[in-house]
Design an enzyme around this catalytic site. Structure first.
Site, PDB file in Angstrom:
ATOM      1  N   ASP A  90      98.329   8.081  31.450  1.00  0.00           N
ATOM      2  CA  ASP A  90      98.882   9.441  31.526  1.00  0.00           C
ATOM      3  C   ASP A  90      97.783  10.448  31.194  1.00  0.00           C
ATOM      4  O   ASP A  90      97.262  10.469  30.080  1.00  0.00           O
ATOM      5  CB  ASP A  90     100.043   9.576  30.543  1.00  0.00           C
ATOM      6  CG  ASP A  90     100.868  10.830  30.761  1.00  0.00           C
ATOM      7  OD1 ASP A  90     100.275  11.892  31.062  1.00  0.00           O
ATOM      8  OD2 ASP A  90     102.092  10.752  30.611  1.00  0.00           O
ATOM      9  N   HIS A 147     101.447   8.981  34.325  1.00  0.00           N
ATOM     10  CA  HIS A 147     102.575   9.861  34.020  1.00  0.00           C
ATOM     11  C   HIS A 147     103.585   9.768  35.161  1.00  0.00           C
ATOM     12  O   HIS A 147     103.238   9.631  36.319  1.00  0.00           O
ATOM     13  CB  HIS A 147     102.080  11.304  33.875  1.00  0.00           C
ATOM     14  CG  HIS A 147     103.165  12.235  33.448  1.00  0.00           C
ATOM     15  ND1 HIS A 147     103.657  12.255  32.157  1.00  0.00           N
ATOM     16  CD2 HIS A 147     103.891  13.143  34.146  1.00  0.00           C
ATOM     17  CE1 HIS A 147     104.619  13.159  32.080  1.00  0.00           C
ATOM     18  NE2 HIS A 147     104.784  13.696  33.275  1.00  0.00           N
ATOM     19  N   CYS A 157     109.653  13.410  31.253  1.00  0.00           N
ATOM     20  CA  CYS A 157     108.596  14.440  31.231  1.00  0.00           C
ATOM     21  C   CYS A 157     108.994  15.558  30.265  1.00  0.00           C
ATOM     22  O   CYS A 157     109.084  15.325  29.078  1.00  0.00           O
ATOM     23  CB  CYS A 157     108.325  14.985  32.637  1.00  0.00           C
ATOM     24  SG  CYS A 157     107.986  13.724  33.869  1.00  0.00           S
TER      25      CYS A 157
END
Length: 299
Positions: A234, A267, A171
């Site tokens: 995502d 994600h 991330c």
């Protein structure tokens, strides 16, 4: 249940974690998983420390701050190839420590610096607004300085193999991987897990020119091959930005760097303590990480 859907944290409307939800997380909180993203039904992978040496250490950063870090490596004298592990916005919590132990089980010495602790450790916090304040106070030059200190410290350890170092991040840390691979010649390979590649489409001019270089602008400067691992679902990283990065890599002749997109993955698909965990994709991507690191650091 909470779901982190953006690479650098939710907006207030994305995540509202009640006191009841915090209480329901039970014993896992005592194991040190990030409160703000831990799913109640999560069954995280746990890697024991048998055959490993683990420690919490600290070393001076360029600004004089004693930077804490978690280290996991095989027992014995080594020397072992080194991999720096860059956390998500939640800092060095149990998931990141477990990633370090997973790498150590594969023969690596893994080091996870706590970049955010100058302000506050975000791992125990449930207030996403406060977490984002902490992350926002951690600027690019500080992060690069902390990485430099980490690389220097590692180079002084008798158990660390001389030569190139690997780096991987998740991330927020995925973006740092691209930036570090463009900054440090000692880095021999990077693996970026769903790190933002370009400013968001709705970013303000201030956010676009935030004092940090974006990965799409760094392709010419990469000093090591980077493997990008991204999710096709995502919500925070549009596939258009992935294509922009691929095009930038091609223009720069970076044929050893590539991006893999898992079409159905969201994600945070590797984060086994979150609702976003996609086991099959996570396992496949982890195998590709090991192959990428092995090729660069063990040859």
């Amino acid at each position: 249940m909470t779901t982190l859907i953006r690479p650098e944290g939710q907006t207030p409307d994305d995540l509202k974690l009640s006191r009841r939800a915090v209480g329901a997380l039970g014993g896992l909180l005592f194991s040190g998983y990030a409160v703000a993203a831990l799913a109640k039904e999560a069954q995280p992978i746990t890697t024991d420390a048998a055959g490993l040496e683990t420690a919490e250490v600290s070393y001076p950063a360029p600004d004089g701050f004693e930077l804490p870090a978690y280290v996991a490596r095989p027992a014995g004298d080594g020397p072992f190839p080194v991999v720096v592990v860059v956390s998500e916005i939640f800092g060095v919590h149990e998931y990141i420590r477990d990633v370090c132990r997973r790498l150590a089980k594969q023969g690596y010495a893994a080091i996870a610096p706590a970049f955010f602790n100058r302000v506050e450790d975000p791992a125990p916090l449930s207030d996403m607004g406060r977490i984002m304040q902490i992350v926002g106070a951690t600027d690019y030059e500080q992060v690069m300085g902390d990485l430099s200190a980490t690389l220097d410290w590692a180079s002084q350890q008798l158990w660390a193999r001389d030569g190139k170092v690997g780096i991987t991040g998740f991330c927020w840390g995925g973006k740092v991987v691209w930036q570090a691979a463009a900054r440090f010649a000692v880095i021999g390979a990077g693996v970026a897990w769903y790190g933002r590649l370009a400013p968001a489409l709705d970013a303000t001019p201030v956010q676009v020119s935030s004092g940090q270089p974006w990965p799409v602008d760094l392709a010419d400067d990469l000093k090591a091959p980077v493997l990008g691992l991204y999710g096709g679902q995502d919500q925070g990283i549009p596939l258009a930005s992935v294509e922009r990065m691929r095009e930038a890599l091609a223009r720069a002749g970076q044929t050893d760097s590539r991006i893999i997109v898992y079409p159905d993955a969201p994600h945070g698909f590797h984060a086994d303590y979150r609702a976003s965990y996609a086991e099959a994709d996570a396992r496949d991507a982890w195998a590709k990480l090991l192959a990428h690191l092995d090729k660069a650091l063990r040859s």
